[in-house]
Motif scaffolding. Structure first.
Motif, mmCIF file in Angstrom:
data_model
loop_
_atom_site.group_PDB
_atom_site.id
_atom_site.type_symbol
_atom_site.label_atom_id
_atom_site.label_comp_id
_atom_site.label_asym_id
_atom_site.label_seq_id
_atom_site.Cartn_x
_atom_site.Cartn_y
_atom_site.Cartn_z
ATOM 1 N N UNK A 1 0.815 -1.209 0.000
ATOM 2 C CA UNK A 1 0.000 0.000 0.000
ATOM 3 C C UNK A 1 0.843 1.250 0.000
ATOM 4 N N UNK A 2 0.215 2.353 -0.397
ATOM 5 C CA UNK A 2 0.875 3.654 -0.438
ATOM 6 C C UNK A 2 -0.086 4.696 0.106
ATOM 7 N N UNK A 3 0.370 5.482 1.050
ATOM 8 C CA UNK A 3 -0.459 6.556 1.599
ATOM 9 C C UNK A 3 -0.197 7.832 0.810
ATOM 10 N N UNK A 4 -1.028 8.039 -0.172
ATOM 11 C CA UNK A 4 -0.860 9.190 -1.054
ATOM 12 C C UNK A 4 -0.824 8.768 -2.509
ATOM 13 N N UNK A 5 -0.289 7.582 -2.782
ATOM 14 C CA UNK A 5 -0.264 6.979 -4.123
ATOM 15 C C UNK A 5 0.101 7.983 -5.233
ATOM 16 N N UNK A 6 1.356 8.446 -5.322
ATOM 17 C CA UNK A 6 2.517 7.963 -4.555
ATOM 18 C C UNK A 6 2.649 8.652 -3.198
ATOM 19 N N UNK A 7 3.303 7.937 -2.298
ATOM 20 C CA UNK A 7 3.555 8.421 -0.950
ATOM 21 C C UNK A 7 4.345 7.389 -0.180
ATOM 22 N N UNK A 8 4.338 7.493 1.160
ATOM 23 C CA UNK A 8 5.049 6.483 1.951
ATOM 24 C C UNK A 8 4.412 5.129 1.672
ATOM 25 N N UNK A 9 5.248 4.142 1.393
ATOM 26 C CA UNK A 9 4.726 2.854 0.932
ATOM 27 C C UNK A 9 5.404 1.697 1.655
#
Length: 375
Positions: free
Chosen positions: A10-18
């Motif tokens: 998973x990614x928080x922001x997609x992209x983001x911290x993953x």
């Protein structure tokens, strides 16, 4: 040795911290390996999902497995690895080649999609990795001590944070209604009143339904899926049922759209021109129906009966209701305990998600018109 690999990313922001999570189970169902892996600070969901697959296959190889069954809730990765979908993105091609090279070490590898509800452990590990990434951890495996600390902190947080039932003083079981409006139709494109008419989804509407289905699946387990009898809602519901693991869809007449009567198929301008007096009266009062149609007050009574019946039958469950704009507004109105002004002052986009909960007769609105899955 045959093993099962469950993996997620998973990614928080997609992209983001993953981050990614992988679990390897032995022939007897025993846990052989758990990996929480920080993918990066600016990575996508798909990169994280592929990374989880690669880490899982690596672990299976290190354990001496000869046959591997892979289970993921990423339809994209499963279909691409099985060779049924093309891989266009360069980053995905590189990761897929790495995964295929690893898979070549085993005598057999199978790929099976599962709903998120059946992939909880890998999902939990991917969240541990994302938490570590959010704290600045570099790409790599999260240490066992850090994993345990983050799991404990998460469990403690879940334990102490009170929900709506606590603050309202209600102890009845929570029945959650996830309310999904159908996708685009030709009539919605032309902004025509569409109540009893039965258009199908457009190609855009089908894509909206697929995106909404993925968003609903990511919210957690769905116990029951209910649809309006109209084709646009049933088609959207089928897309959800497929992503949720082929669950049955129950058709509920009470959640059909309002009957626009003589206004059916007309635009607002056409209706106000052809039926000036009747249209003005209809817009001025929720208790007035269009000629040969249904008033919003009548709809509200119908939808209230349908909601109460579902709540009684499935108390304490999470129910996905795929329906139309007016019925969703009615359920929101029921939860708020307000008058008919909701119908005028709330707007719901196509394939939007709203969430309403009931604790007995006490309602709580948790989310209205979420369309983030379409961005």
């Amino acid at each position: 040795m045959r093993v099962k690999v469950y993996t997620d990313g998973g990614s928080r922001g997609n992209p983001g911290v993953a981050g990614s999570g992988s679990v390897v189970y032995g022939p007897g169902g025993e846990t052989l390996a758990e990996i929480a892996y920080v993918v990066g600070q600016k990575s996508s969901n798909n990169v994280a999902e592929y990374t989880g697959l690669i880490r899982g296959l690596e672990a299976a190889a290190e354990l001496g497995a000869t046959e591997v069954e892979v289970y993921m809730d990423s339809k994209l990765v499963i279909e691409q690895m099985a060779g049924r979908w093309k891989i266009k993105h360069p980053d995905m091609k590189k990761l897929a080649l790495e995964a295929r090279d690893l898979a070549a070490r085993f005598s057999t590898v199978t790929y099976t999609w599962v709903p998120r509800a059946k992939n909880k452990k890998a999902d939990e590990l991917s969240n541990v990795a994302m938490d570590a990434a959010a704290k600045g951890a570099a790409p790599g495996i999260v240490g066992e001590a850090e994993q345990n600390a983050q799991k404990d902190a998460s469990a403690e947080k879940d334990h102490v944070v009170a929900g709506p039932a606590h603050w309202s003083g209600h102890d009845a079981p929570r029945t959650r209604f996830v309310l999904l409006r159908h996708g685009q139709t030709a009539q919605s494109v032309e902004k025509r009143y569409s109540g009893t008419s039965d258009p199908e989804l457009t190609d855009t509407g089908r894509e909206q339904a697929r995106r909404a289905a993925a968003a609903v699946a990511a919210m957690g387990p769905i116990d029951v899926v209910v649809s309006s009898p109209l084709a646009r809602a049933r088609e959207t519901a089928r897309a959800c049922a497929e992503v949720l693991g082929g669950v049955d869809v129950a058709v509920e007449e009470g959640f059909r759209e309002v009957d626009f009567g003589a206004f059916e198929g007309l635009t607002r301008a056409e209706a106000s021109e052809r039926f000036a007096e009747e249209f003005g009266a209809w817009e001025a009062s929720t208790s007035v129906a269009p000629p040969h149609g249904e008033s919003l007050t009548q709809l509200h009574r119908r939808v209230t009966r349908a909601r109460l019946a579902l709540q009684e039958k499935h108390a304490g469950k999470t129910i996905l209701v795929v329906t139309h704009m007016a019925p969703i507004k009615s359920v929101i109105r029921q939860a708020l305990g307000v008058g008919g002004e909701v119908f005028r002052h709330v707007f719901l986009d196509l394939a939007s998600v709203s969430v309403v909960e009931f604790y007995g007769d006490f309602g709580v609105v948790r989310c209205v018109n979420d369309v983030s899955h379409h961005r």
